[in-house]
Design an enzyme around this catalytic site. Structure first.
Site, PDB file in Angstrom:
ATOM      1  N   TRP A   5       1.161  -1.214   0.001  1.00 31.88           N
ATOM      2  CA  TRP A   5       0.008   0.059  -0.107  1.00 31.88           C
ATOM      3  C   TRP A   5       0.977   1.241  -0.027  1.00 31.88           C
ATOM      4  O   TRP A   5       2.069   1.403   0.771  1.00 31.88           O
ATOM      5  CB  TRP A   5      -0.837  -0.158   1.285  1.00 31.88           C
ATOM      6  CG  TRP A   5      -1.744   1.272   1.558  1.00 31.88           C
ATOM      7  CD1 TRP A   5      -2.542   1.691   0.327  1.00 31.88           C
ATOM      8  CD2 TRP A   5      -2.200   1.826   2.741  1.00 31.88           C
ATOM      9  NE1 TRP A   5      -3.383   2.762   0.880  1.00 31.88           N
ATOM     10  CE2 TRP A   5      -3.245   2.754   2.481  1.00 31.88           C
ATOM     11  CE3 TRP A   5      -1.671   1.561   4.145  1.00 31.88           C
ATOM     12  CZ2 TRP A   5      -3.553   3.720   3.380  1.00 31.88           C
ATOM     13  CZ3 TRP A   5      -2.220   2.391   4.927  1.00 31.88           C
ATOM     14  CH2 TRP A   5      -3.257   3.308   4.528  1.00 31.88           C
ATOM     15  N   ASP A  35      -1.499  -5.901   8.992  1.00 25.68           N
ATOM     16  CA  ASP A  35      -2.280  -4.646   8.361  1.00 25.68           C
ATOM     17  C   ASP A  35      -3.603  -5.693   7.916  1.00 25.68           C
ATOM     18  O   ASP A  35      -3.649  -6.137   6.958  1.00 25.68           O
ATOM     19  CB  ASP A  35      -1.973  -3.950   7.322  1.00 25.68           C
ATOM     20  CG  ASP A  35      -2.845  -2.758   7.339  1.00 25.68           C
ATOM     21  OD1 ASP A  35      -3.918  -2.634   7.846  1.00 25.68           O
ATOM     22  OD2 ASP A  35      -2.301  -1.968   6.257  1.00 25.68           O
ATOM     23  N   LYS A  50     -13.781  -0.791   4.657  1.00 26.99           N
ATOM     24  CA  LYS A  50     -14.294  -1.430   3.385  1.00 26.99           C
ATOM     25  C   LYS A  50     -15.704  -2.501   4.066  1.00 26.99           C
ATOM     26  O   LYS A  50     -16.540  -2.247   3.308  1.00 26.99           O
ATOM     27  CB  LYS A  50     -13.074  -2.165   3.040  1.00 26.99           C
ATOM     28  CG  LYS A  50     -12.313  -1.697   2.053  1.00 26.99           C
ATOM     29  CD  LYS A  50     -11.969  -0.082   2.125  1.00 26.99           C
ATOM     30  CE  LYS A  50     -11.042   0.133   1.085  1.00 26.99           C
ATOM     31  NZ  LYS A  50     -10.044   1.146   1.800  1.00 26.99           N
TER      32      LYS A  50
END
Length: 427
Positions: free
Chosen positions: A155, A236, A272
């Site tokens: 990311w 993560d 999300k």
């Protein structure tokens, strides 16, 4: 007279006021994803497609508020007892307890033994930052360098977060562009060669940006080396449930590593899987070797949090808390998650079918259905990516990553035919 006024002014205001006060501040480049989104919004082309932003869209390319969230918002609205007072520094207690059980499992031994410290954060980004800041201050680093191993690629915000707290990013092999899959041997080699006690940031599921995850057997091998070398796992987890449609399945790696005794922390996001992008709901979980250590960790996390945000926001946390603590709402949430994950999986299958069976696009496209989660590394070149954006008005990052959530039944055929043309060089 004018000179006299300047002299008087300089006596009262001796500092220099100038339009050139910040002349030495370098101009930073805009964030690539937000720049892409801005370009998409400014585009008037009727068939434009946004495959850059990581946010779920319905079949009409509109943001989708989960039905269960709508229901909970009504409950909150009609609960007069709720107020807008500050939350505790570490967050809404009911939220932190429920969030920990969701990611670590309701029967987690670490939770039962009081070894888990949970702090509510500003979504997953805030969890990453707070976790990195805590390690920067208190981790027993090997040698005199503070370094973290990130997957290559990762990311885009990961290196920035660690750099900002004085931890230098290093990179371990992860994605193999030849196979469009996991560079498992390279990953293991890096784990073995890194100094003992190194910090490895690991994507818990639905790796961003590649969509490539280890198998359970591979996770087992990774955990074994982590334990042998005494490495620290910085997990993560931004897509629990959103990847496969199953909350437990997507938390498997995290729970397995905790059970194996790997030293670790977990960053958790509800952006999300609950569609709460703008509410910034997240948590940081640090697993300690003892209850006493967990209490010390919590005391220092409180100090760090207090100096940065003082108190986390309550609204989004209340929404998630109600969902997690009510059996009926929880089941409805799981159905909503299944709807989103199912649509993504369907789009993968449909894109693969059009490319392989209808268009016979050159190349192997198995990776489209083998990858998982929100993003897919298409394997196309930067030149082909640019052609899609400039000529077909399809907005994606130059490395060929697309957000599968931006594809729907109304635009997938246009994207597929444009992708085919880009690959053939006829766009």
């Amino acid at each position: 007279m004018a000179d006299r006024l300047k002299q008087i002014y300089s006596q009262f205001f001796p500092f220099k006021m100038s339009s050139e006060l910040w002349q030495n501040v370098p101009l930073a480049p805009p964030d690539s994803i937000f720049k892409l989104t801005a370009a998409y919004k400014a585009d008037s082309y009727d068939k434009k497609v946004n495959l850059g932003v990581g946010a779920y869209r319905d079949d009409n390319d509109k943001p989708w508020v989960l039905p269960v969230v709508r229901k909970v918002e009504e409950i909150i609205l009609h609960t007069p007892a709720l107020d807008h007072e500050y939350l505790p520094i570490t967050g809404l207690p009911e939220f932190t307890v429920a969030a920990a059980k969701l990611i670590l499992g309701p029967d987690s031994r670490a939770i039962a033994e009081g070894r888990v410290t949970t702090v509510q954060t500003i979504s997953g980004t805030g969890a990453n930052h707070l976790g990195a800041l805590f390690l920067s201050r208190f981790y027993q680093w090997t040698g005199d360098k503070k370094e973290v191993y990130l997957s290559d690629p990762t990311w885009a915000n990961h290196p920035a977060i660690f750099n900002n707290v004085g931890i230098a990013p290093l990179y371990y092999p992860y994605y193999d562009p030849k196979t469009l899959g996991l560079n498992f041997d390279g990953f293991l080699s890096s784990l073995k060669s890194a100094p003992s006690g190194s910090v490895f940031l690991i994507h818990a599921c639905a790796h961003n940006p590649t969509g490539v995850d280890p198998t359970r057997d591979q996770w087992n091998a990774i955990a074994e080396i982590m334990l042998e070398k005494g490495h620290y796992g910085f997990f993560d987890c931004a897509y629990q449930g959103f990847a496969s449609g199953d909350l437990d399945n997507d938390a498997w790696a995290v729970r397995f590593f905790v059970e194996q005794g790997v030293n670790m922390l977990v960053c958790q996001s509800f952006a999300k899987n609950a569609g709460l992008y703008g509410e910034r709901v997240g948590a940081l979980h640090i697993v300690s070797p003892s209850k006493e250590a967990a209490e010390r960790v919590k005391s220092q996390l409180s100090v760090l949090q207090r100096s940065e945000i003082s108190n986390p926001p309550s609204y989004g946390a209340r929404i998630v808390t109600l969902i997690l603590n009510d059996a009926a709402l929880f089941e409805e949430w799981k159905r909503d998650i299944s709807t989103m994950a199912g649509r993504i999986i369907d789009m993968r299958k449909e894109l693969f079918k059009i490319l392989t069976e209808e268009l016979h696009t050159p190349g192997n496209w198995d990776h489209i259905v083998n990858q998982i989660g929100m993003f897919s590394f298409t394997g196309i070149t930067p030149e082909q990516s640019k052609a899609l954006t400039e000529k077909a008005h399809i907005y994606l990052t130059v490395n060929g990553r697309i957000s599968m959530t931006g594809l729907n039944r109304n635009n997938i055929r246009y994207f597929a035919t444009s992708l085919d043309a880009a690959v053939r060089g006829t766009l």
